[in-house]
Motif scaffolding. Sequence first.
Motif, PDB file in Angstrom:
ATOM      1  N   LEU A 150      11.843 -29.831  99.559  1.00 45.98           N
ATOM      2  CA  LEU A 150      11.318 -29.665 100.452  1.00 45.98           C
ATOM      3  C   LEU A 150      11.754 -28.748 101.422  1.00 45.98           C
ATOM      4  O   LEU A 150      11.352 -28.045 102.104  1.00 45.98           O
ATOM      5  CB  LEU A 150      10.993 -31.176 101.407  1.00 45.98           C
ATOM      6  N   LEU A 151      13.167 -28.822 101.537  1.00 48.27           N
ATOM      7  CA  LEU A 151      14.044 -28.235 102.780  1.00 48.27           C
ATOM      8  C   LEU A 151      14.003 -26.455 102.210  1.00 48.27           C
ATOM      9  O   LEU A 151      13.825 -25.839 102.987  1.00 48.27           O
ATOM     10  CB  LEU A 151      15.554 -28.381 102.632  1.00 48.27           C
ATOM     11  N   ARG A 152      14.013 -26.435 100.825  1.00 44.76           N
ATOM     12  CA  ARG A 152      14.057 -24.785 100.323  1.00 44.76           C
ATOM     13  C   ARG A 152      12.571 -24.491 100.518  1.00 44.76           C
ATOM     14  O   ARG A 152      12.415 -23.087 100.887  1.00 44.76           O
ATOM     15  CB  ARG A 152      14.366 -24.964  98.913  1.00 44.76           C
ATOM     16  N   ASN A 153      11.630 -25.458 100.220  1.00 41.11           N
ATOM     17  CA  ASN A 153      10.089 -24.839 100.557  1.00 41.11           C
ATOM     18  C   ASN A 153       9.881 -24.315 101.904  1.00 41.11           C
ATOM     19  O   ASN A 153       9.314 -23.419 102.413  1.00 41.11           O
ATOM     20  CB  ASN A 153       9.070 -25.691  99.932  1.00 41.11           C
ATOM     21  N   TRP A 154      10.395 -25.233 102.573  1.00 42.06           N
ATOM     22  CA  TRP A 154      10.216 -24.844 104.225  1.00 42.06           C
ATOM     23  C   TRP A 154      10.873 -23.846 104.569  1.00 42.06           C
ATOM     24  O   TRP A 154      10.691 -22.823 105.576  1.00 42.06           O
ATOM     25  CB  TRP A 154      10.890 -26.307 104.985  1.00 42.06           C
ATOM     26  N   LEU A 155      12.316 -23.397 104.104  1.00 41.68           N
ATOM     27  CA  LEU A 155      12.824 -22.333 104.400  1.00 41.68           C
ATOM     28  C   LEU A 155      12.175 -21.004 103.846  1.00 41.68           C
ATOM     29  O   LEU A 155      12.130 -19.907 104.623  1.00 41.68           O
ATOM     30  CB  LEU A 155      14.164 -22.261 103.667  1.00 41.68           C
ATOM     31  N   LYS A 156      11.712 -21.138 102.666  1.00 41.09           N
ATOM     32  CA  LYS A 156      10.872 -19.969 102.130  1.00 41.09           C
ATOM     33  C   LYS A 156       9.541 -19.692 103.145  1.00 41.09           C
ATOM     34  O   LYS A 156       9.242 -18.619 103.339  1.00 41.09           O
ATOM     35  CB  LYS A 156      10.241 -20.131 100.797  1.00 41.09           C
ATOM     36  N   ALA A 157       8.930 -20.889 103.607  1.00 38.03           N
ATOM     37  CA  ALA A 157       7.769 -20.732 104.410  1.00 38.03           C
ATOM     38  C   ALA A 157       8.581 -19.920 105.722  1.00 38.03           C
ATOM     39  O   ALA A 157       7.451 -18.920 106.377  1.00 38.03           O
ATOM     40  CB  ALA A 157       7.210 -21.988 104.648  1.00 38.03           C
ATOM     41  N   ARG A 158       9.345 -20.402 106.547  1.00 36.60           N
ATOM     42  CA  ARG A 158      10.026 -19.679 107.526  1.00 36.60           C
ATOM     43  C   ARG A 158      10.162 -18.319 107.268  1.00 36.60           C
ATOM     44  O   ARG A 158       9.963 -17.295 108.182  1.00 36.60           O
ATOM     45  CB  ARG A 158      11.210 -20.457 108.110  1.00 36.60           C
ATOM     46  N   GLY A 159      11.140 -17.970 106.124  1.00 35.49           N
ATOM     47  CA  GLY A 159      11.135 -16.724 105.647  1.00 35.49           C
ATOM     48  C   GLY A 159       9.926 -15.596 105.721  1.00 35.49           C
ATOM     49  O   GLY A 159      10.031 -14.543 106.383  1.00 35.49           O
ATOM     50  N   ARG A 160       8.813 -16.153 105.120  1.00 34.09           N
ATOM     51  CA  ARG A 160       7.554 -15.435 104.879  1.00 34.09           C
ATOM     52  C   ARG A 160       7.160 -15.274 106.246  1.00 34.09           C
ATOM     53  O   ARG A 160       6.219 -14.386 106.405  1.00 34.09           O
ATOM     54  CB  ARG A 160       6.700 -16.083 104.068  1.00 34.09           C
ATOM     55  N   ALA A 161       7.196 -16.084 107.234  1.00 33.39           N
ATOM     56  CA  ALA A 161       6.405 -15.827 108.598  1.00 33.39           C
ATOM     57  C   ALA A 161       7.366 -15.011 109.728  1.00 33.39           C
ATOM     58  O   ALA A 161       6.820 -14.563 110.375  1.00 33.39           O
ATOM     59  CB  ALA A 161       6.623 -17.240 109.331  1.00 33.39           C
ATOM     60  N   TYR A 162       8.749 -14.551 109.023  1.00 31.90           N
ATOM     61  CA  TYR A 162       9.549 -13.770 109.814  1.00 31.90           C
ATOM     62  C   TYR A 162       9.858 -12.376 109.332  1.00 31.90           C
ATOM     63  O   TYR A 162       9.847 -11.188 109.674  1.00 31.90           O
ATOM     64  CB  TYR A 162      10.923 -14.519 110.256  1.00 31.90           C
ATOM     65  N   LEU A 163      10.564 -12.566 108.001  1.00 30.85           N
ATOM     66  CA  LEU A 163      11.148 -11.299 107.240  1.00 30.85           C
ATOM     67  C   LEU A 163      10.299 -10.221 107.142  1.00 30.85           C
ATOM     68  O   LEU A 163      10.669  -9.011 107.251  1.00 30.85           O
ATOM     69  CB  LEU A 163      11.884 -11.795 106.100  1.00 30.85           C
ATOM     70  N   PRO A 164       9.255 -10.446 106.706  1.00 34.22           N
ATOM     71  CA  PRO A 164       8.334  -8.980 106.341  1.00 34.22           C
ATOM     72  C   PRO A 164       8.099  -8.358 107.512  1.00 34.22           C
ATOM     73  O   PRO A 164       8.285  -7.109 107.671  1.00 34.22           O
ATOM     74  CB  PRO A 164       7.054  -9.522 105.800  1.00 34.22           C
ATOM     75  N   ALA A 165       7.758  -8.867 108.743  1.00 37.29           N
ATOM     76  CA  ALA A 165       7.540  -8.149 109.803  1.00 37.29           C
ATOM     77  C   ALA A 165       8.795  -7.617 110.534  1.00 37.29           C
ATOM     78  O   ALA A 165       8.752  -6.502 110.771  1.00 37.29           O
ATOM     79  CB  ALA A 165       6.839  -9.467 110.919  1.00 37.29           C
ATOM     80  N   ARG A 166       9.795  -8.328 110.261  1.00 40.36           N
ATOM     81  CA  ARG A 166      11.212  -7.624 110.639  1.00 40.36           C
ATOM     82  C   ARG A 166      11.480  -6.343 109.936  1.00 40.36           C
ATOM     83  O   ARG A 166      11.784  -5.512 110.461  1.00 40.36           O
ATOM     84  CB  ARG A 166      12.294  -8.736 110.496  1.00 40.36           C
ATOM     85  N   ALA A 167      11.224  -6.530 108.573  1.00 37.64           N
ATOM     86  CA  ALA A 167      11.450  -5.438 107.761  1.00 37.64           C
ATOM     87  C   ALA A 167      10.709  -4.291 108.174  1.00 37.64           C
ATOM     88  O   ALA A 167      11.028  -3.235 107.976  1.00 37.64           O
ATOM     89  CB  ALA A 167      11.322  -5.900 106.368  1.00 37.64           C
ATOM     90  N   ALA A 203      15.044 -15.741 101.327  1.00 33.64           N
ATOM     91  CA  ALA A 203      14.726 -16.456 102.643  1.00 33.64           C
ATOM     92  C   ALA A 203      15.902 -16.937 103.320  1.00 33.64           C
ATOM     93  O   ALA A 203      16.039 -17.371 104.463  1.00 33.64           O
ATOM     94  CB  ALA A 203      13.699 -17.631 102.214  1.00 33.64           C
ATOM     95  N   ALA A 204      16.895 -17.076 102.565  1.00 35.99           N
ATOM     96  CA  ALA A 204      18.419 -17.622 102.761  1.00 35.99           C
ATOM     97  C   ALA A 204      18.990 -16.671 103.951  1.00 35.99           C
ATOM     98  O   ALA A 204      20.007 -16.948 104.656  1.00 35.99           O
ATOM     99  CB  ALA A 204      19.276 -17.791 101.805  1.00 35.99           C
ATOM    100  N   LEU A 205      18.379 -15.426 103.940  1.00 31.49           N
ATOM    101  CA  LEU A 205      19.008 -14.613 105.024  1.00 31.49           C
ATOM    102  C   LEU A 205      18.718 -15.167 106.337  1.00 31.49           C
ATOM    103  O   LEU A 205      19.592 -14.714 107.532  1.00 31.49           O
ATOM    104  CB  LEU A 205      18.253 -13.176 104.904  1.00 31.49           C
ATOM    105  N   LEU A 206      17.982 -16.090 106.763  1.00 34.85           N
ATOM    106  CA  LEU A 206      17.841 -16.714 107.889  1.00 34.85           C
ATOM    107  C   LEU A 206      18.825 -17.437 108.272  1.00 34.85           C
ATOM    108  O   LEU A 206      19.069 -17.598 109.616  1.00 34.85           O
ATOM    109  CB  LEU A 206      16.549 -17.511 107.938  1.00 34.85           C
ATOM    110  N   LEU A 207      19.455 -18.156 107.309  1.00 35.42           N
ATOM    111  CA  LEU A 207      20.786 -18.571 107.725  1.00 35.42           C
ATOM    112  C   LEU A 207      22.023 -17.844 107.970  1.00 35.42           C
ATOM    113  O   LEU A 207      23.035 -18.227 108.477  1.00 35.42           O
ATOM    114  CB  LEU A 207      21.384 -19.620 106.456  1.00 35.42           C
ATOM    115  N   ARG A 208      21.937 -16.413 107.960  1.00 36.55           N
ATOM    116  CA  ARG A 208      22.837 -15.529 108.215  1.00 36.55           C
ATOM    117  C   ARG A 208      22.932 -15.112 109.527  1.00 36.55           C
ATOM    118  O   ARG A 208      21.904 -14.869 109.970  1.00 36.55           O
ATOM    119  CB  ARG A 208      23.054 -14.429 107.105  1.00 36.55           C
ATOM    120  N   PRO A 209      24.071 -14.442 110.052  1.00 33.38           N
ATOM    121  CA  PRO A 209      23.769 -13.875 111.344  1.00 33.38           C
ATOM    122  C   PRO A 209      23.143 -12.498 111.533  1.00 33.38           C
ATOM    123  O   PRO A 209      22.661 -12.128 110.433  1.00 33.38           O
ATOM    124  CB  PRO A 209      25.450 -13.589 111.719  1.00 33.38           C
ATOM    125  N   PRO A 210      22.396 -12.478 112.760  1.00 31.45           N
ATOM    126  CA  PRO A 210      21.564 -11.259 112.868  1.00 31.45           C
ATOM    127  C   PRO A 210      21.995  -9.885 112.180  1.00 31.45           C
ATOM    128  O   PRO A 210      21.262  -9.038 111.808  1.00 31.45           O
ATOM    129  CB  PRO A 210      21.455 -10.821 114.249  1.00 31.45           C
TER     130      PRO A 210
END
Length: 264
Positions: A150-167, A203-210
């Motif tokens: 559940l935690l991993r799926n949540w992190l993926k969803a968070r990543g999909r909401a942020y990382l593509p737009a940032r890239a 998606a684990a990039l969200l856990l790393r510093p900016p």
Amino acid sequence: MSLIRRVSLLNRIRVCAMPQQLNLLLPAEAQTGSAEPGWRVRFSRRARHLKIQVFPHGGVEIVVPPRTSAREVEAFVSSHQQWIADTRARFVRQRPAEPALPDCIPLRSLEMAVPVSYRLNGAGQARAREESSGLDIEAPTLTPPVVWPLLRNWLKARGRAYLPARAMQLGAELGLQPRAVHVRLQRTRWGSCSASGTLSLNAALLLRPPEQLRYVLVHELCHLRHMNHSRRFWSLVERHVPNYRSLDQQLDSAWEAAPNWLIG
């Protein structure tokens, strides 16, 4: 020393092997799936030699180039079994103690932390829902096998909401625009770029510093111009991230401190 040790076999490979054959020739834990995490075979067109990768979470990956003999893989793995066992044991000793279920998940790239709360729901369905107060986990049993996915799926969803737009935003700034951006949760790499111009980000990039996130994005975006790791590629990376060497080393060692729920 890099967390992912690569052991190369220099002999030429001539015979094509099927994945089913390879599975039969790997150690017993690889065949039965009794070990968690376990072993896997990954075929790579880019690989020139057989490689063994041992990851901090204990997983073992055998990277196999095209036209590899199953018997060659068997001999290669057999000759490195002691090193594999020693490396896995070292990672176990190095891992810090941590609670099985985290009470807070730091999304360092977003400069925020998300509190996590848990509650039993009897025979109900396991689910994760993010509220304004944090992440709410509800499940019939609050154990790692139920909660961690559940935690991993949540992190993926968070990543999909942020990382593509940032890239895409960074690509526009650098003049290196990808065709598409996908977000997954890989255990072996932070990102990749396909020949078609598609980025795949962890998606684990969200856990790393900016600054580490930005470096990975720049790295993959630069592959849109140079699909290799040539001097011209690294020169382009350095133009946008002068301290990329230090950041690359930090990312290389980041898996050692990755939480168990992420890599378990």
